[in-house]
Scaffold this motif. Structure first.
Motif, PDB file in Angstrom:
ATOM      1  N   VAL A 225      31.520 -57.393  43.359  1.00 22.01           N
ATOM      2  CA  VAL A 225      31.235 -56.037  42.509  1.00 22.01           C
ATOM      3  C   VAL A 225      29.816 -56.059  41.409  1.00 22.01           C
ATOM      4  O   VAL A 225      28.374 -55.114  41.547  1.00 22.01           O
ATOM      5  N   ILE A 226      29.650 -57.033  40.667  1.00 21.14           N
ATOM      6  CA  ILE A 226      28.235 -57.678  39.497  1.00 21.14           C
ATOM      7  C   ILE A 226      27.386 -57.743  40.726  1.00 21.14           C
ATOM      8  O   ILE A 226      26.679 -57.028  39.925  1.00 21.14           O
ATOM      9  N   GLN A 227      27.585 -58.076  41.660  1.00 20.16           N
ATOM     10  CA  GLN A 227      26.665 -59.488  42.391  1.00 20.16           C
ATOM     11  C   GLN A 227      25.520 -57.683  43.372  1.00 20.16           C
ATOM     12  O   GLN A 227      24.645 -57.633  43.497  1.00 20.16           O
ATOM     13  N   ASN A 228      26.515 -56.613  43.303  1.00 10.01           N
ATOM     14  CA  ASN A 228      25.842 -55.889  44.748  1.00 10.01           C
ATOM     15  C   ASN A 228      25.755 -54.443  43.920  1.00 10.01           C
ATOM     16  O   ASN A 228      25.138 -53.503  44.133  1.00 10.01           O
ATOM     17  N   LEU A 229      26.984 -54.346  43.012  1.00 13.66           N
ATOM     18  CA  LEU A 229      26.760 -53.277  42.144  1.00 13.66           C
ATOM     19  C   LEU A 229      26.295 -52.761  40.486  1.00 13.66           C
ATOM     20  O   LEU A 229      26.631 -51.630  39.895  1.00 13.66           O
ATOM     21  N   ARG A 230      25.393 -53.436  40.457  1.00 21.00           N
ATOM     22  CA  ARG A 230      24.951 -53.941  39.175  1.00 21.00           C
ATOM     23  C   ARG A 230      24.489 -52.499  38.727  1.00 21.00           C
ATOM     24  O   ARG A 230      24.432 -51.937  37.418  1.00 21.00           O
ATOM     25  N   GLU A 231      23.175 -52.278  39.967  1.00 19.67           N
ATOM     26  CA  GLU A 231      22.150 -50.899  39.125  1.00 19.67           C
ATOM     27  C   GLU A 231      23.318 -49.569  38.707  1.00 19.67           C
ATOM     28  O   GLU A 231      23.261 -49.041  38.049  1.00 19.67           O
TER      29      GLU A 231
ATOM     30  N   GLU B 254      36.762 -61.426  32.993  1.00 23.71           N
ATOM     31  CA  GLU B 254      38.462 -62.297  33.599  1.00 23.71           C
ATOM     32  C   GLU B 254      37.770 -63.301  34.233  1.00 23.71           C
ATOM     33  O   GLU B 254      39.033 -64.035  34.739  1.00 23.71           O
ATOM     34  N   ASN B 255      37.492 -62.838  35.778  1.00 20.75           N
ATOM     35  CA  ASN B 255      36.600 -64.197  36.553  1.00 20.75           C
ATOM     36  C   ASN B 255      35.514 -64.684  36.097  1.00 20.75           C
ATOM     37  O   ASN B 255      34.233 -65.069  35.855  1.00 20.75           O
ATOM     38  N   SER B 256      35.819 -66.525  36.312  1.00 24.17           N
ATOM     39  CA  SER B 256      35.383 -67.624  35.416  1.00 24.17           C
ATOM     40  C   SER B 256      34.094 -67.025  36.056  1.00 24.17           C
ATOM     41  O   SER B 256      33.008 -67.423  35.620  1.00 24.17           O
ATOM     42  N   ASP B 257      33.356 -67.023  37.565  1.00 24.13           N
ATOM     43  CA  ASP B 257      31.865 -66.932  38.192  1.00 24.13           C
ATOM     44  C   ASP B 257      31.895 -65.859  37.865  1.00 24.13           C
ATOM     45  O   ASP B 257      29.843 -66.099  38.481  1.00 24.13           O
ATOM     46  N   ALA B 258      32.045 -64.957  37.523  1.00 22.96           N
ATOM     47  CA  ALA B 258      31.596 -63.187  37.795  1.00 22.96           C
ATOM     48  C   ALA B 258      30.886 -63.086  36.001  1.00 22.96           C
ATOM     49  O   ALA B 258      29.620 -62.368  36.424  1.00 22.96           O
ATOM     50  N   ILE B 259      31.352 -64.078  35.366  1.00 27.42           N
ATOM     51  CA  ILE B 259      31.226 -63.568  34.003  1.00 27.42           C
ATOM     52  C   ILE B 259      29.811 -63.944  33.073  1.00 27.42           C
ATOM     53  O   ILE B 259      29.048 -63.324  33.552  1.00 27.42           O
ATOM     54  N   THR B 260      28.887 -64.826  34.351  1.00 26.43           N
ATOM     55  CA  THR B 260      27.222 -65.153  33.524  1.00 26.43           C
ATOM     56  C   THR B 260      26.827 -64.463  34.587  1.00 26.43           C
ATOM     57  O   THR B 260      26.082 -63.958  33.751  1.00 26.43           O
ATOM     58  N   GLU B 261      27.784 -63.316  35.447  1.00 24.35           N
ATOM     59  CA  GLU B 261      25.974 -62.331  36.172  1.00 24.35           C
ATOM     60  C   GLU B 261      26.250 -61.638  34.924  1.00 24.35           C
ATOM     61  O   GLU B 261      25.685 -61.373  34.581  1.00 24.35           O
ATOM     62  N   ILE B 262      27.410 -61.068  33.589  1.00 25.04           N
ATOM     63  CA  ILE B 262      27.240 -60.029  33.130  1.00 25.04           C
ATOM     64  C   ILE B 262      26.306 -60.154  31.924  1.00 25.04           C
ATOM     65  O   ILE B 262      25.703 -59.479  31.298  1.00 25.04           O
ATOM     66  N   LEU B 263      26.619 -61.707  31.686  1.00 26.36           N
ATOM     67  CA  LEU B 263      26.147 -62.004  30.303  1.00 26.36           C
ATOM     68  C   LEU B 263      24.877 -62.437  30.555  1.00 26.36           C
ATOM     69  O   LEU B 263      24.116 -62.259  29.158  1.00 26.36           O
ATOM     70  N   ASN B 264      24.329 -62.649  31.843  1.00 27.96           N
ATOM     71  CA  ASN B 264      22.886 -62.689  31.745  1.00 27.96           C
ATOM     72  C   ASN B 264      21.917 -60.593  32.102  1.00 27.96           C
ATOM     73  O   ASN B 264      21.002 -60.628  32.054  1.00 27.96           O
ATOM     74  N   SER B 265      23.308 -59.877  31.807  1.00 32.95           N
ATOM     75  CA  SER B 265      22.814 -58.434  32.106  1.00 32.95           C
ATOM     76  C   SER B 265      23.123 -58.415  30.697  1.00 32.95           C
ATOM     77  O   SER B 265      23.895 -56.656  30.039  1.00 32.95           O
ATOM     78  N   PRO B 266      21.850 -57.963  29.681  1.00 30.21           N
ATOM     79  CA  PRO B 266      22.258 -57.688  28.180  1.00 30.21           C
ATOM     80  C   PRO B 266      21.934 -55.772  28.428  1.00 30.21           C
ATOM     81  O   PRO B 266      22.845 -55.939  27.384  1.00 30.21           O
ATOM     82  N   GLU B 267      21.039 -55.860  29.262  1.00 30.18           N
ATOM     83  CA  GLU B 267      21.200 -54.274  29.176  1.00 30.18           C
ATOM     84  C   GLU B 267      22.988 -53.059  28.901  1.00 30.18           C
ATOM     85  O   GLU B 267      23.211 -52.433  28.848  1.00 30.18           O
ATOM     86  N   LEU B 268      23.295 -53.909  29.666  1.00 30.69           N
ATOM     87  CA  LEU B 268      25.178 -53.447  30.730  1.00 30.69           C
ATOM     88  C   LEU B 268      25.345 -54.016  29.040  1.00 30.69           C
ATOM     89  O   LEU B 268      26.202 -52.490  28.910  1.00 30.69           O
ATOM     90  N   LEU B 269      25.833 -54.787  28.781  1.00 29.38           N
ATOM     91  CA  LEU B 269      26.265 -55.024  27.555  1.00 29.38           C
ATOM     92  C   LEU B 269      25.835 -53.942  26.554  1.00 29.38           C
ATOM     93  O   LEU B 269      26.938 -54.061  25.595  1.00 29.38           O
ATOM     94  N   GLN B 270      24.801 -54.058  26.172  1.00 25.78           N
ATOM     95  CA  GLN B 270      24.799 -53.299  24.870  1.00 25.78           C
ATOM     96  C   GLN B 270      24.836 -51.679  25.589  1.00 25.78           C
ATOM     97  O   GLN B 270      25.485 -51.201  23.963  1.00 25.78           O
ATOM     98  N   GLN B 271      24.435 -51.101  26.538  1.00 28.95           N
ATOM     99  CA  GLN B 271      25.180 -49.608  26.775  1.00 28.95           C
ATOM    100  C   GLN B 271      26.726 -49.800  26.050  1.00 28.95           C
ATOM    101  O   GLN B 271      27.210 -49.079  25.941  1.00 28.95           O
ATOM    102  N   ILE B 272      27.128 -51.025  26.737  1.00 31.75           N
ATOM    103  CA  ILE B 272      29.069 -50.937  26.725  1.00 31.75           C
ATOM    104  C   ILE B 272      29.310 -51.363  25.052  1.00 31.75           C
ATOM    105  O   ILE B 272      29.895 -50.016  24.357  1.00 31.75           O
TER     106      ILE B 272
END
Length: 504
Positions: free
Chosen positions: A80-86, A112-130
């Protein structure tokens, strides 16, 4: 069914699916197992559904959100995070709150997924909007954002991202929106702080806990009332209590209670401050808290002895919390006649006060009188018997009269009082000596609804499980109670009818 779903998805991808087909798709995806959905989904399908969210049609958006909820749950979070980030990024800016909630909840699942969280943490714009979503008008959006950010902070990397980067500035900026949003951020900080001492250190170093404490001890009485609830949550953890003690916060709260005497507006915040110490006493040591902060006990008694129903309610709740363990009971017993006089007032309120306060009194009485079998020493049994006697000149009849009233809440509240004392020998003797009381217990016809039947069943169970019941009640009554227990709470006796020849 899976083929039909794919066909509908293909039509949606070509934008050929009218609203009624989207509705059909919404129903169809619920019926297909996740594994079957996973095997047939493509990026085009998902991309098309996200694209259909961009129209100004609430029904279409609602249908697409329901479909996406189901489809995304079937997919691996990393995918989900790798293919639907935009698409997720766009979803956070969508004018419809249901799309924002869908997107934020997906982020919560991803972290909650240890492999996927890094992808989220590398998306500061996403976190900023949350973070910006905490400042949204709709509380449902803000709560989802708080939940996701709280999950992000469950890891060391997540804590670093939120508190040792530019995102901390974003948090502080969103706090400036208004008072309500500021408290939402405090709620997030307290939630994160409660996880571990390490989490608390990050929150403390951010300066946000100091801001919360500053508002708690400031001059605005309404702000105090809001902040004390959050500080009480923080005190539920050992590391939270240690922090509050080290920072002198508990002493400050005690001093505010002392100063409340001369504050005409203390009624706004005093209940919360008293509840804080009540909760502290239970999770810590009632004796130590009451000895170190004597103003707490004094204030509880004053409030219980007052004529203000709001204050009486808070005091009664606090006494119930304090007396829920043996050490708390012993602290109350040390006040001797003052507490016994107070019990008489509580018994009076249980009979005569408005319904809500009556219920709170009944719950507090149940909490104060209960003793587990291993706690039943001679001294403690004498104490609970004397407390019960202090409630009224005829306490058993008092609660029996409440239990026969046609109000289910009060009826169940009175039954809970009987259940609290049911395993204590002195109470069993009282029940046996009260004319018709045992018959009332085994009479199923007096329980009109499910809650009442459940409450009566708990009373019967407490009696049957007591070691002294057979000896005190005698074999006949004991066997009737055991039969009641075996038949369950909802047993209805079958009535046999005999056909008579010639009868119509």
């Amino acid at each position: 069914m899976a083929e039909a779903v794919v066909e509908l998805l293909e039509r949606a991808a070509r934008r050929e699916a009218p609203l009624e087909e989207l509705r059909a798709l919404r129903l169809a995806v619920q019926a297909v197992p996740p594994a079957a959905l996973r095997a047939r989904l493509s990026d085009d399908h998902l991309g098309a559904l996200f694209a259909l969210l961009s129209v100004n049609d609430r029904e279409q958006v609602s249908a697409c959100v329901s479909i996406l909820e189901r489809l995304l749950q079937a997919l691996d979070p990393v995918y989900v995070i790798q293919n639907l980030r935009e698409e997720l990024q766009k979803g956070l800016f969508h004018p419809d709150d249901s799309v924002k909630i869908l997107t934020i909840s997906q982020v919560g699942r991803i972290v909650e997924n240890s492999d996927a969280i890094t992808e989220i943490l590398n998306s500061p714009e996403l976190l900023q909007q949350i973070i910006n979503c905490i400042g949204g008008e709709k509380i449902a959006v803000a709560k989802e954002a708080i939940k996701s950010l709280s999950r992000i902070a469950q890891t060391q990397d997540g804590l670093e991202a939120l508190f040792v980067s530019s995102l901390l500035s974003d948090l502080k900026n969103v706090m400036a929106t208004n008072d309500v949003v500021r408290y939402r951020v405090y709620e997030l900080i307290v939630e994160i702080s409660s996880v571990s001492a390490d989490s608390l250190n990050y929150c403390a170093n951010s300066g946000l806990i100091s801001e919360l404490i500053g508002e708690l001890t400031g001059d605005d009485v309404l702000v105090r009332a809001t902040c004390i609830e959050m500080v009480t949550s923080l005190a539920h953890t050992p590391h939270g209590r240690q922090y509050l003690a080290q920072q002198g916060i508990i002493d400050k709260i005690s001093n505010i209670i002392v100063g409340a005497e001369s504050d005409p507006f203390s009624g706004f915040y005093l209940p919360g401050f008293v509840k804080f110490f009540g909760n502290l006493a239970v999770v810590d040591s009632p004796q130590q808290i009451c000895e170190r902060y004597p103003v707490f006990m004094e204030k509880v008694f004053e409030m219980a002895e007052s004529h203000d129903p709001t204050m009486i309610g808070v005091a009664v709740d606090t006494l119930g919390i304090l007396g829920s363990n043996v050490e708390g009971k012993q602290v109350l017993q040390k006040t001797r006649s003052r507490f016994k006089n107070l019990l008489n007032r509580i018994g009076h309120q249980a009979k005569n006060a408005p319904t809500e306060l009556r219920l709170r009194c009944l719950d507090a009485i149940s909490s104060l009188l209960y003793l587990s079998p291993e706690q039943q020493t001679e001294d403690l049994l004498r104490m609970t018997e004397s407390w019960f006697s202090s409630l009224s000149s005829q306490p058993l009849e008092l609660f029996r009269s409440i239990s026969t009233q046609p109000f289910p809440d009060l009826h169940c509240g009175a039954l809970r009082v009987f259940t609290a004392i049911a395993n204590q020998p002195w109470a069993q003797k009282l029940m046996l000596d009260s004319p018709g009381f045992v018959e009332y217990i085994v009479d199923r016809s007096v329980e009109p609804d499910k809650a009442s039947k459940d409450a009566k069943y708990e009373l019967v169970k407490a009696l049957v499980n007591s070691k002294t019941i057979a000896e005190i009640f005698g074999n006949q009554y004991y066997l009737r109670l055991r039969a009641y227990l075996r038949e369950g709470p909802y047993y209805v006796k079958a009535v046999s009818t005999t056909a008579v020849e010639g009868a119509e």
